[in-house]
Structures are given as structure tokens and as C-alpha cells.
Enzyme design. Structure first.
Site, PDB file in Angstrom:
ATOM      1  N   ARG A 109      10.688  -9.466  11.618  1.00 16.25           N
ATOM      2  CA  ARG A 109       9.702  -9.284  10.550  1.00 16.25           C
ATOM      3  C   ARG A 109       8.925 -10.709  10.695  1.00 16.25           C
ATOM      4  NH1 ARG A 109      10.656  -9.108   4.155  1.00 16.25           N
ATOM      5  NH2 ARG A 109      10.492  -7.059   4.479  1.00 16.25           N
ATOM      6  N   HIS A 136       4.731  -1.841   7.648  1.00 14.26           N
ATOM      7  CA  HIS A 136       5.947  -1.859   7.310  1.00 14.26           C
ATOM      8  C   HIS A 136       6.526  -0.709   7.263  1.00 14.26           C
ATOM      9  CE1 HIS A 136       9.287  -3.457   5.154  1.00 14.26           C
ATOM     10  NE2 HIS A 136       8.966  -3.580   3.834  1.00 14.26           N
ATOM     11  N   GLN A 139       9.973   0.664   5.522  1.00 12.47           N
ATOM     12  CA  GLN A 139       9.662   0.971   4.001  1.00 12.47           C
ATOM     13  C   GLN A 139       9.463   2.468   3.817  1.00 12.47           C
ATOM     14  OE1 GLN A 139       9.978  -1.615   1.444  1.00 12.47           O
ATOM     15  NE2 GLN A 139      10.058   0.198   0.218  1.00 12.47           N
ATOM     16  N   ASP A 232       1.953  -2.512  -4.878  1.00 11.54           N
ATOM     17  CA  ASP A 232       2.663  -3.685  -4.277  1.00 11.54           C
ATOM     18  C   ASP A 232       2.314  -5.019  -4.882  1.00 11.54           C
ATOM     19  OD1 ASP A 232       4.051  -5.317  -2.326  1.00 11.54           O
ATOM     20  OD2 ASP A 232       2.780  -4.657  -0.720  1.00 11.54           O
ATOM     21  N   CYS A 273       7.633  -1.238  -3.362  1.00 11.39           N
ATOM     22  CA  CYS A 273       8.790  -1.514  -2.234  1.00 11.39           C
ATOM     23  C   CYS A 273       9.307  -2.740  -2.774  1.00 11.39           C
ATOM     24  CB  CYS A 273       7.843  -1.928  -1.200  1.00 11.39           C
ATOM     25  SG  CYS A 273       6.712  -3.486  -1.322  1.00 11.39           S
ATOM     26  N   ARG A 318      16.273   2.058   1.699  1.00  9.87           N
ATOM     27  CA  ARG A 318      16.136   1.088   2.742  1.00  9.87           C
ATOM     28  C   ARG A 318      17.019   1.138   3.708  1.00  9.87           C
ATOM     29  NH1 ARG A 318      12.771  -2.787   2.632  1.00  9.87           N
ATOM     30  NH2 ARG A 318      12.676  -2.289   4.783  1.00  9.87           N
TER      31      ARG A 318
HETATM   32  N1  NVA Z   1       3.046  -6.837   0.886  1.00  8.48           N
HETATM   33  C1  NVA Z   1       4.329  -7.661   0.739  1.00  8.48           C
HETATM   34  C2  NVA Z   1       5.202  -6.610   1.003  1.00  8.48           C
HETATM   35  C3  NVA Z   1       6.628  -7.245   0.797  1.00  8.48           C
HETATM   36  C4  NVA Z   1       7.873  -6.206   0.928  1.00  8.48           C
HETATM   37  C5  NVA Z   1       4.152  -8.685   1.637  1.00  8.48           C
HETATM   38  O1  NVA Z   1       3.716  -8.356   2.932  1.00  8.48           O
HETATM   39  O2  NVA Z   1       4.499  -9.822   0.987  1.00  8.48           O
HETATM   40  N1   CP Z   2      10.526  -4.408   0.359  1.00  4.59           N
HETATM   41  C1   CP Z   2      10.781  -5.328   1.130  1.00  4.59           C
HETATM   42  O1   CP Z   2      10.814  -5.198   2.241  1.00  4.59           O
HETATM   43  O2   CP Z   2      11.853  -6.195   0.584  1.00  4.59           O
HETATM   44  P1   CP Z   2      12.415  -7.672   1.337  1.00  4.59           P
HETATM   45  O3   CP Z   2      10.999  -8.259   1.420  1.00  4.59           O
HETATM   46  O4   CP Z   2      13.197  -8.254   0.298  1.00  4.59           O
HETATM   47  O5   CP Z   2      12.898  -7.236   2.468  1.00  4.59           O
END
Ligand code: NVA
Ligand code: CP
Length: 330
Positions: A109, A136, A139, A232, A273, A318
Site C-alpha cells: 500500500r 484500490h 476494495q 469516498d 469504502c 474486505r
Molecule cells: N481514497 C481514499 C481511500 C481510502 C481507503 C484514500 O486514498 O485515502
Molecule cells: N477501505 C480501506 O482501504 O480501509 P483502510 O484504509 O482502513 O485499509
């Protein structure tokens, strides 16, 4: 289950997978979920280990990978955003080769999609994208499984995404809908539409699956009859704090509220998400309240807490879908 073999494959973005392969992963996840509920053990990978690299924070993705790895009999090592040498003292390519010599799979990540693609290039074991700026994909499997559980099918579902449609979640949802023959609508300020290049790619996919893609700033027209309304957070991890003011101004008309859900109809569900700023029970939520006077952002608390909200079923999925990805690819 279809005769599909994904052993040794990376899971970097849904664009790399066929509709049938995605269906296979969803079927596998549903099966693993049922086994877990029945208390059946699935420790097929005893003695194996996975490395979990997180250059951005996480609750769901990290916990899903850890629980799923342990359920499959594997050990896991969590590398947090500050403690490893990655990118600072050691290149991505070198890190990938080191980790691949010790582990049976690597989750990443972080920031650019190019980083996870580089890890995959230099790794002889499967690499899984746990979120990049652009995509992602794990997800998406959870979202698709949740929609399938709720409606019984995916094809023809009217899916509306409101808010920042040009980042990881919005991009990936457009790809997921295109792949699965769903009707995707990005309902947002046109500054936040996905890139034309990704739209063109998805339009080509849509021709083969029967999906439709719509981009509009008209909230009432877009949400009428929608099966799923999704959003989101407005500012994603890694984006600078000084974009908040502009984001709030641009995206406030695209907040998911009761009027939107009522306009969609009684069949509509709300998805997100997570994490979400739907109340003042977060540090950032409180700061935004002080600075801009808002009690809630991308979704109202009323919608988030309503019976139409299936966000916690989505979050649970998830884990089952990430387990399916590791099960299938190791
Ligand atoms: N768009 C958000 C998704 C978090 C799961 C981010 O990248 O922070
Ligand atoms: N939805 C998601 O990816 O959550 P986290 O950032 O908590 O992993």
C-alpha cells in the site's frame, strides 16, 4: 466453479483480469466466507509467510490481510510507514528481490501505481495492491461481493459514484463496473471525472460486457433509480491539507444525503469504502468543523446510519475477498 487458475499471478489492478477471473475470485470469496462462518478450517498454506508493506495507514486492509493470512495458516510481517528501508535507504527493486526470497507473497500500500508494478516486476512471488493513488483493487472485490450478496447479481446494476471520481476508489469502481457489465455513473463536478485515458479504456471494455459509463454534474438525474449510491472521502491519504477548502467548495453539492437516497428509490443502498467523515467523532472531522463549520462531509450521518447503508457488510467482505486473492494466487 469455472476452470480458472490464478496461481503465481499478481493482483495489481482489475484491468489485468477478465470478467470470468473476477467472477472466479468472487465465487471463491463467497465459499471461503461460508467456510469461515461454518467454523471450517482453510489452513492450506501452513508454513508459508506474507510481507505486508504499508507506506500509508490502514485499518481494514491491514487487518484483512493479517486475519486472512492467519486463517490460511500463514505467518505475516507488517512493515509500517516509517520502520522499513523502502525507498529511503533501499530501492524498490532491491526490496522486492529481498522480500521475494523470504516470503510467499507481498502486499504493498502506498503512492504511485508504478511502485507496486515495479515490486511485481522484481518479485518472483505474487504481489497484491493494497491501495495506490490510482487504484484500490482489493476494495473492488469486496464491493462487488457485497452488491452481489444484496441484489443477487451484478450485470445491469445502476451504480452511482459521487465525489472525487479521479482517485483510487473512483477510478477502480469505473473499471469494476465496466468489467462486470454494470451501469456506472460518475456524478460530480467535472474537475473530478476520471482521466480521459482511463475513461477510453473502460469504454472499450464496456463494449464487450454491456456496461454503460455516464459522467454528469446533474445530481437528481444521475441518482434517479440508482441501485447503489457510493462515495469516498474528499481528500485522500497523501494529498496536502491545503486542498480541503477547494474540495469542500467543489464537492459539497455531491454529498450523499437523504434527498439523494429518496430520489434514488427504496431499492437503493449506500456504500463507502471507509473511513468516512459522517460525524464529529474523528480528529479530522473536528478540525474541519472548527475551520469550515461542517458537521459531516461526503455523506450525512443520517444516511450513513440508515438501514440502506451496507458499509459494514462491505468492510467485512474486505477480509473474505483478500483471503480469496491470496488463496488463488499463491
Ligand atoms: N481514497 C481514499 C481511500 C481510502 C481507503 C484514500 O486514498 O485515502
Ligand atoms: N477501505 C480501506 O482501504 O480501509 P483502510 O484504509 O482502513 O485499509
Amino acid at each position: 466453479m469455472a476452470e480458472i487458475n490464478l496461481h503465481g499471478r499478481d493482483f495489481l489492478k482489475l484491468l489485468d483480469f477478465t470478467t470470468e477471473e473476477i467472477e472466479y475470485l468472487l465465487d471463491l470469496a463467497a465459499d471461503l466466507k461460508q467456510k469461515k462462518k461454518n467454523g471450517e478450517l482453510t489452513e492450506i498454506y501452513k508454513g508459508k509467510n506474507v510481507a505486508l508493506i504499508f507506506e500509508k495507514t490502514s485499518t481494514r486492509t491491514r487487518c484483512s490481510f493479517e486475519v486472512a493470512a492467519h486463517d490460511l495458516g500463514m505467518g505475516s510481517t507488517y512493515l509500517n510507514p516509517t520502520d522499513s528501508q523502502i525507498g529511503k535507504k533501499e530501492s524498490i527493486a532491491d526490496t522486492a528481490r529481498v522480500l521475494a526470497s523470504m516470503y510467499d507473497g507481498i502486499e504493498y500500500r502506498g503512492f504511485d501505481q508504478e511502485i507496486v508494478e515495479t515490486i511485481a516486476k522484481y518479485s518472483k512471488v505474487p504481489v497484491w495492491n493494497g491501495l495506490t493513488n490510482e487504484f484500490h483493487p482489493t476494495q473492488m472485490l469486496a464491493d462487488l461481493l457485497t452488491i452481489r450478496e444484496h441484489f443477487g447479481h451484478l450485470k445491469g446494476i445502476n451504480f452511482v459514484y459521487m465525489g472525487d471520481a479521479r482517485y483510487n476508489t473512483g477510478n477502480s469502481l469505473m473499471v469494476a463496473c465496466a468489467k462486470m457489465g454494470m451501469n456506472f455513473t460518475a456524478c460530480t463536478n467535472k474537475k473530478y471525472y476520471p482521466s480521459q485515458e482511463l475513461i477510453d479504456t473502460c469504454q472499450e471494455i464496456a463494449k464487450t460486457t454491456g456496461a454503460t459509463l455516464t459522467f454528469t454534474e446533474d445530481v437528481m438525474a444521475a441518482t434517479k433509480g440508482a441501485d447503489v449510491i457510493s462515495t469516498d472521502i474528499w481528500v485522500s491519504m497523501g494529498e496536502p491539507d491545503d486542498v480541503w477548502e477547494e474540495r469542500i467548495k467543489d464537492l459539497m453539492p455531491y454529498r450523499v444525503d437523504k434527498k439523494v437516497m429518496d430520489n434514488a428509490g427504496s431499492q437503493a443502498v449506500f456504500m463507502h469504502c471507509l473511513p468516512s467523515f459522517h460525524d464529529l467523532n474523528t480528529g479530522i472531522g473536528k478540525q474541519i468543523k472548527e475551520k469550515y463549520g461542517l458537521n459531516e462531509m461526503e455523506v450525512t450521518d443520517e444516511v450513513f446510519e440508515s438501514p440502506a447503508s451496507i458499509v459494514f457488510q462491505e468492510a467485512e467482505n474486505r477480509m473474505h475477498t483478500i483471503k480469496a486473492v491470496m488463496y488463488a494466487t499463491i
